[in-house]
Design a protein around this motif. Structure first.
Motif, PDB file in Angstrom:
ATOM      1  N   VAL A 140       0.823  -1.213   0.000  1.00 29.48           N
ATOM      2  CA  VAL A 140       0.000   0.000   0.000  1.00 29.48           C
ATOM      3  C   VAL A 140       0.850   1.254   0.000  1.00 29.48           C
ATOM      4  CG1 VAL A 140      -1.713   1.328   1.303  1.00 29.48           C
ATOM      5  CG2 VAL A 140      -1.903  -1.169   1.153  1.00 29.48           C
ATOM      6  N   GLY A 141       1.940   1.247   0.755  1.00 33.07           N
ATOM      7  CA  GLY A 141       2.737   2.459   0.891  1.00 33.07           C
ATOM      8  C   GLY A 141       3.571   2.794  -0.327  1.00 33.07           C
ATOM      9  N   ASP A 142       4.484   1.899  -0.707  1.00 29.17           N
ATOM     10  CA  ASP A 142       5.403   2.225  -1.797  1.00 29.17           C
ATOM     11  C   ASP A 142       5.481   1.107  -2.829  1.00 29.17           C
ATOM     12  OD1 ASP A 142       6.573   0.345  -0.217  1.00 29.17           O
ATOM     13  OD2 ASP A 142       8.495   1.369   0.034  1.00 29.17           O
ATOM     14  N   GLY A 143       4.396   0.363  -3.002  1.00 29.52           N
ATOM     15  CA  GLY A 143       4.379  -0.703  -3.994  1.00 29.52           C
ATOM     16  C   GLY A 143       4.402  -0.176  -5.414  1.00 29.52           C
ATOM     17  N   VAL A 144       4.903  -0.984  -6.326  1.00 27.70           N
ATOM     18  CA  VAL A 144       4.994  -0.578  -7.733  1.00 27.70           C
ATOM     19  C   VAL A 144       3.617  -0.283  -8.314  1.00 27.70           C
ATOM     20  CG1 VAL A 144       5.690  -1.338 -10.035  1.00 27.70           C
ATOM     21  CG2 VAL A 144       7.118  -1.891  -8.054  1.00 27.70           C
ATOM     22  N   ALA A 145       2.608  -1.089  -7.962  1.00 24.46           N
ATOM     23  CA  ALA A 145       1.266  -0.890  -8.511  1.00 24.46           C
ATOM     24  C   ALA A 145       0.704   0.472  -8.126  1.00 24.46           C
ATOM     25  CB  ALA A 145       0.337  -2.009  -8.022  1.00 24.46           C
ATOM     26  N   ASN A 146       0.843   0.847  -6.861  1.00 23.76           N
ATOM     27  CA  ASN A 146       0.311   2.140  -6.423  1.00 23.76           C
ATOM     28  C   ASN A 146       1.140   3.307  -6.944  1.00 23.76           C
ATOM     29  OD1 ASN A 146      -2.038   1.453  -5.030  1.00 23.76           O
ATOM     30  ND2 ASN A 146      -0.914   0.923  -3.175  1.00 23.76           N
ATOM     31  N   ARG A 147       2.439   3.106  -7.102  1.00 20.46           N
ATOM     32  CA  ARG A 147       3.257   4.170  -7.699  1.00 20.46           C
ATOM     33  C   ARG A 147       2.840   4.410  -9.139  1.00 20.46           C
ATOM     34  NH1 ARG A 147       9.584   3.845  -5.710  1.00 20.46           N
ATOM     35  NH2 ARG A 147       9.171   4.132  -3.460  1.00 20.46           N
ATOM     36  N   GLY A 148       2.529   3.330  -9.864  1.00 17.53           N
ATOM     37  CA  GLY A 148       2.051   3.486 -11.232  1.00 17.53           C
ATOM     38  C   GLY A 148       0.728   4.230 -11.279  1.00 17.53           C
ATOM     39  N   LEU A 149      -0.165   3.921 -10.341  1.00 16.91           N
ATOM     40  CA  LEU A 149      -1.443   4.632 -10.300  1.00 16.91           C
ATOM     41  C   LEU A 149      -1.249   6.102  -9.950  1.00 16.91           C
ATOM     42  CD1 LEU A 149      -3.744   2.055  -8.458  1.00 16.91           C
ATOM     43  CD2 LEU A 149      -3.637   2.544 -10.905  1.00 16.91           C
ATOM     44  N   ALA A 150      -0.262   6.377  -9.089  1.00 21.50           N
ATOM     45  CA  ALA A 150      -0.007   7.773  -8.717  1.00 21.50           C
ATOM     46  C   ALA A 150       0.437   8.585  -9.925  1.00 21.50           C
ATOM     47  CB  ALA A 150       1.053   7.826  -7.619  1.00 21.50           C
ATOM     48  N   VAL A 151       1.220   7.970 -10.795  1.00 23.21           N
ATOM     49  CA  VAL A 151       1.661   8.655 -12.017  1.00 23.21           C
ATOM     50  C   VAL A 151       0.457   9.009 -12.887  1.00 23.21           C
ATOM     51  CG1 VAL A 151       2.972   8.383 -14.150  1.00 23.21           C
ATOM     52  CG2 VAL A 151       3.934   7.573 -11.984  1.00 23.21           C
ATOM     53  N   LEU A 152      -0.555   8.142 -12.859  1.00 25.34           N
ATOM     54  CA  LEU A 152      -1.757   8.378 -13.659  1.00 25.34           C
ATOM     55  C   LEU A 152      -2.765   9.277 -12.942  1.00 25.34           C
ATOM     56  CD1 LEU A 152      -2.324   4.736 -14.989  1.00 25.34           C
ATOM     57  CD2 LEU A 152      -1.262   6.648 -16.193  1.00 25.34           C
ATOM     58  N   GLY A 153      -2.407   9.717 -11.733  1.00 22.79           N
ATOM     59  CA  GLY A 153      -3.296  10.587 -10.984  1.00 22.79           C
ATOM     60  C   GLY A 153      -4.398   9.852 -10.252  1.00 22.79           C
TER      61      GLY A 153
END
Length: 293
Positions: A128-141
């Motif tokens: 949840v904190g720094d996973g690759v999946a959530n980082r990718g979603l953060a890039v997409l807003g």
């Protein structure tokens, strides 16, 4: 024919028969007997006969019904996803191109990697904190998601990992089936003016259909009994969102120490597998008759 020659086939079959009797039939019979008792884990020899009480209790238990539904959803999505992805990958690497051997080796890696390593990698990816999946979603807003802790995403996440793990097996088997399609048949279709899509639909798919059907059966049985990926990723949670029949058996046997109830669950799961197998053979026989006409 000498006595040795007559006995040789029975000796070869005898080894497999003894193995199945010792390691399959005996535990299965033990499980059936346990399912009619109230045997506890801490007193495995002290259970009393209770008849069909375990089965009656399970059939009116909402948690059991939920685990059956979860198992069916997980199995259906895993089988459909792995068959689709594996078949597409097989078609993609069937034609010759530079570096095909390297691509095939890379695509095969998920099947070769141990399940515990797969779980560790995806636990990090879905963090949840720094996973690759959530980082990718953060890039997409898009805000972060609780992939393994959100009841609405738990089953989807576990299914995605399972598909990624098993699709290379389907890819390799389908690839072997594709390479067995006679080249002259494909050439005849090309000469007759059939485009690529028509050739695949009318020639290639009917040729590999038996392979796809047997793969669907194998994937279904394996998915019904898959334990390690689900348990290591979510333990059956969150909020029983990934509590399949196999996870339920484990919980009853080792968390609740109820071997009798766990055995009854296992027998019901076995019945579900048998139903799936019978349905497969009925459908396969009808398909074979239809293709023969």
């Amino acid at each position: 024919m000498s006595t040795r020659s007559r006995l040789a086939p029975y000796l070869f079959v005898g080894g497999a028969a003894v193995y199945l009797l010792v390691f399959t039939a005996t535990p299965l019979l033990r499980g059936v007997l346990l399912s009619f008792t109230d045997t506890k884990l801490l007193n495995p020899d002290g259970g009393e006969y209770v008849g069909l009480d375990n089965y009656r209790d399970l059939l009116v238990d909402d948690r059991f019904a939920s685990s059956v539904l979860t198992t069916i959803l997980y199995t259906a999505c895993t089988v459909a996803g792995s068959l689709l992805l594996g078949t597409v990958a097989a078609f993609a690497i069937n034609d010759g191109f530079r570096g095909r051997a390297v691509v095939r080796a890379i695509l095969t890696m998920p099947w070769a990697v141990p399940s515990i390593a797969v779980v560790l990698v995806f636990t990090w990816i879905f963090n949840v904190g720094d996973g690759v999946a959530n980082r990718g979603l953060a890039v997409l807003g898009i805000g972060e998601q609780g992939w393994l802790i959100d009841p609405d995403l738990g089953l989807l996440s576990v299914t995605a990992v399972s598909v990624w793990k098993v699709f290379p097996f389907i890819m390799l088997v389908v690839l072997a089936a594709l390479q067995s399609v006679p080249a002259e048949v494909r050439e005849s279709a090309r000469v007759d003016g059939a485009d690529r899509f028509t050739a695949v639909k009318e020639i290639v798919l009917p040729h590999i259909a038996p392979t796809l059907r047997i793969l669907a059966l194998l994937m279904t049985i394996w998915s019904l009994r898959r334990f390690e990926i689900i348990y290591l990723l979510t333990g059956g949670g969150p909020v029983d969102a990934t509590n399949t029949l196999v996870i339920n058996v484990y919980r009853e046997a080792f968390a609740n120490s109820d071997l009798g109830r766990a055995s009854a669950l296992g027998m019901l799961g076995l019945c579900l597998s048998l139903v799936v197998t019978v349905v497969y053979f009925v459908v396969d026989r009808r398909s074979a008759r239809r293709e023969a006409q």
